[in-house]
Motif scaffolding. Sequence first.
Motif, PDB file in Angstrom:
ATOM      1  N   ASP A  93       6.091  -2.724 -14.364  1.00 20.21           N
ATOM      2  CA  ASP A  93       4.759  -3.195 -14.797  1.00 20.21           C
ATOM      3  C   ASP A  93       4.910  -4.018 -16.071  1.00 20.21           C
ATOM      4  OD1 ASP A  93       2.115  -3.598 -15.282  1.00 20.21           O
ATOM      5  OD2 ASP A  93       1.707  -1.539 -15.935  1.00 20.21           O
ATOM      6  N   ASP A  95       2.913  -6.656 -18.799  1.00 18.81           N
ATOM      7  CA  ASP A  95       1.637  -7.175 -19.310  1.00 18.81           C
ATOM      8  C   ASP A  95       1.932  -8.384 -20.206  1.00 18.81           C
ATOM      9  OD1 ASP A  95       0.462  -5.000 -18.083  1.00 18.81           O
ATOM     10  OD2 ASP A  95       0.399  -3.808 -19.950  1.00 18.81           O
ATOM     11  N   ASN A 118      -1.995  -2.924 -13.482  1.00 19.60           N
ATOM     12  CA  ASN A 118      -0.808  -2.214 -12.957  1.00 19.60           C
ATOM     13  C   ASN A 118      -0.652  -2.581 -11.482  1.00 19.60           C
ATOM     14  OD1 ASN A 118       0.405   0.190 -11.401  1.00 19.60           O
ATOM     15  ND2 ASN A 118       1.021   0.593 -13.507  1.00 19.60           N
ATOM     16  N   PRO A 119       0.468  -3.235 -11.077  1.00 24.95           N
ATOM     17  CA  PRO A 119       0.581  -3.734  -9.703  1.00 24.95           C
ATOM     18  C   PRO A 119       0.549  -2.625  -8.660  1.00 24.95           C
ATOM     19  CG  PRO A 119       2.688  -3.877 -10.846  1.00 24.95           C
ATOM     20  CD  PRO A 119       1.675  -3.513 -11.876  1.00 24.95           C
ATOM     21  N   GLN A 120       1.077  -1.435  -9.006  1.00 21.15           N
ATOM     22  CA  GLN A 120       1.054  -0.345  -8.037  1.00 21.15           C
ATOM     23  C   GLN A 120      -0.348   0.184  -7.865  1.00 21.15           C
ATOM     24  OE1 GLN A 120       3.349   3.130  -9.125  1.00 21.15           O
ATOM     25  NE2 GLN A 120       3.749   3.656  -6.975  1.00 21.15           N
ATOM     26  N   ASN A 127       5.220  -7.430  -7.896  1.00 16.35           N
ATOM     27  CA  ASN A 127       5.016  -7.018  -9.288  1.00 16.35           C
ATOM     28  C   ASN A 127       4.993  -8.209 -10.236  1.00 16.35           C
ATOM     29  OD1 ASN A 127       7.679  -7.732  -9.274  1.00 16.35           O
ATOM     30  ND2 ASN A 127       8.502  -5.682  -9.650  1.00 16.35           N
ATOM     31  N   THR A 129       3.335 -11.388 -12.516  1.00 18.30           N
ATOM     32  CA  THR A 129       2.128 -11.586 -13.327  1.00 18.30           C
ATOM     33  C   THR A 129       2.212 -12.964 -13.969  1.00 18.30           C
ATOM     34  OG1 THR A 129       0.709 -10.646 -15.030  1.00 18.30           O
ATOM     35  CG2 THR A 129       3.083 -10.554 -15.437  1.00 18.30           C
ATOM     36  N   SER A 148      -3.311  -9.294 -11.649  1.00 14.47           N
ATOM     37  CA  SER A 148      -2.182  -9.603 -12.529  1.00 14.47           C
ATOM     38  C   SER A 148      -2.097 -11.065 -12.922  1.00 14.47           C
ATOM     39  CB  SER A 148      -0.838  -9.171 -11.907  1.00 14.47           C
ATOM     40  OG  SER A 148      -0.775  -7.766 -11.780  1.00 14.47           O
ATOM     41  N   ARG A 167       6.266  -4.592 -21.667  1.00 16.77           N
ATOM     42  CA  ARG A 167       6.558  -3.806 -20.465  1.00 16.77           C
ATOM     43  C   ARG A 167       6.226  -2.349 -20.759  1.00 16.77           C
ATOM     44  NH1 ARG A 167      12.446  -3.989 -19.243  1.00 16.77           N
ATOM     45  NH2 ARG A 167      12.498  -2.329 -20.786  1.00 16.77           N
TER      46      ARG A 167
END
Length: 814
Positions: A93, A95, A118-120, A127, A129, A148, A167
Amino acid sequence: MKSSKLYTLLLLAICFYGLNSQAQQPTDCVNAITVCGDSEINLDVNGIGFQELSGLNNCSSQENNSLWLKVTLVTDGTLGFILTPESTSIVEDYDFFVFGPNRDCGNLGQAIRCSTTNPQAANQGNNLTGMNGSQTDTSEGPGAIGNSFVRWLDVSAGDTYYIVIDRPIGNSPFNLEWIGSAEFASPPTNESSSDLELNLSECDAVFPFDDFTTTFDLSVNTNLIAGTQTNVSVTYFESETDASIGSNPIIGLYTNTSNPQEVYAKITDDLTGCFEIVPFRLFVGTGANYPTPTDYRLCDNDADGDSSNGQVVFDLLIKNAEILDGQNENDLLITYHESMNDAEFDINPLPNLYYNDIPYNQEIFVRIENSENVNCFSVRSFNLIVLDAPESFNAEQIQCSDNNSAPFNLTNSNDELTGNQSDLITKFFLNFNDALNGTNAIVNETNFINTSNPQIVYVQVTNSTTECSSIAELTLRISTTSVNDSQILVCDDDGNEDGLHSFDLTESEPDILNGVPGTATIGYYENLDDAILENNPIATNYINEVPYSQTVYARVENDNNCYGIAEIELIVNELPDIESEELQYYCLNSFPESITLDSGIMDNANYAFLWSTGEITESIQVNETGSFTVEILNIATGCMKTRTIVVEPSNIATIESIEVNDASDNNIVTVLTNGEGVYEYALFDEFGSYTPYQTNNVFSNVLGGVYTVHVRDIKNGCGITTLDVFVIGFPKVFTPNGDGLNDTWNIKGVTPFFQANSKILIFDRYGKFIKELSPLGDGWDGTFNGQDLPVSDYWFEITLQDGRSIKDHFTLKR
């Protein structure tokens, strides 16, 4: 990253291991990395430095593991990016937060772009962004909120932005792809001709000389790197991380910490802050880098009056060629010293011809110096080794001959010349100088013909390991003494009468050594040449190779020298020429008559005989069965052979019974006998032989009649036994036509003494009684009441005397 487009990858990493927490890291705004075109930045960073995001974003997050970037644009346009984690795991993840334009670290203001999705949690398929032109929102997150990606920036030339990559979850590095139309400033370039041009090499000229550390002036590379560029500066760092963030620059002369060592030059545009990092290597040598010379070995000699003191004169210049290895001798200065200290400080050089101080093994140090730079040198060492000369011994070899020359096997004296030392080898020479120099060695050393009596040859005795030699003398002499010949006789009694036999050659020694010194020894050989040269000796237990008669040779030595050579005649005498075994037969029915048993001799030699019966004649008479032996001795050779005669019994046959199955379509006669013989059987009638002799005792399809059985012995012809037999039978057809053949019909096999009272009745085909016959009469003539009866089948009924009744029919033909 090209300055004209914003799509090149910027390689970055956020890592969590092994970093010095005190070192300056790009985790804070003031240490942000300046992003420029073509820059490729690799960093090891950890943690967050100062927490600078709290309350400055709409994405409800703060720094976890962060990296700060500073971006300055040189053209108007759009600015976006795609961040791709190295790992594709959905739990990774990332950011990001964007501040600007034209803010400073003390007054960042609110983030103008951010994403903390959060991609999950958002159920994304990847994943990634970033910022792109297809989005409309400027912030999103946290958790499952958003996708994202947010809207990219519209930028103007000269604008500066701070971008924070963070991260919160995971441990994967990432790469960053810039997108949009705006362009970055380009960093300066490394204008050296190649990376290898920047590598620096120095000699280890500072004591201690073998620690591979020295000082370097890194600034010698500054002009090479900057070249013609203006408004640039070049600084030097120990690590790439330090270079990237400008931490801990190297000032002044630098002492390396490893060898070789990689250091980093940072060329920076003083106006834009863009930079390029250039690695190069430092090498420290100990001077002229040459391998250690091999040890210098010489054999001890008597040049100093003592060939066993371990000291000789060494010509040290001989090692120069090995050190130079084909290079120009003017490029190096080579000196030899007794100690490492003397070599390192270049004092007390040794003379070229050096007499070693320490016997047998002394370490010598060689200083190999660059002739143009005396501070650049190497020190190596090797050993001066004095090897012992082998001890050798003079010897004498005496050969047997009837004149003053003979072939000598010089190598037979090796044990005496070397004192039985297995690691010493010999070479033979006609004169001392050749032996000393190792030239013109005798080629035919195993078959050398002397030219004078006596003659001295010179022997170079060499240690096969050290190759050191000494010289010994071998004196060759001719002996004309003689020894006695001998003969060994054996009988060919080893089970194979082929003229070959095992001989114990030592049986000849009493003859040969008669009158010879008691210290003499004997060796045996197949031919005279081998005996003279002592080649290919044979064992004392020897099997001759030439049948019946062969000569071998015995070499008699006294004190390891030839005393004489004798001939030994090996004779294999033949055994009596007889058949060793014979089988005979004795007819028991001929007792007490005798048969003759003989010795089977086939020649006229003089023999003696001894039978198992005690008789000593050539043949004997016997009238009994059993095994008889005779020992036959050739009186001339003493060779004996035994003949065995087995007498087996035979006998005339005893007929125990004769079984007759008659009065049938297939009359069978079986003869039962006993006896020691082997028998054959035959039937005889009134005309002679009815059947030939056969080994089968059964006769089939026997016609009715009177026969005599003959049984004869074929094992030994002991005789014939006979017995009459009667077979009842009758003709199937008779022809009463008066021709004298088959004119009457009657049964056969009846005699006045056998079945004489048998009764015969004849009927026609309708059962009408025709005639009663006597088996001893003439028979029926085919009439009834004087009238010829017609051709037809007629029936008969026979009642034999033994009670048997037979009914059958026969045919009357005319």
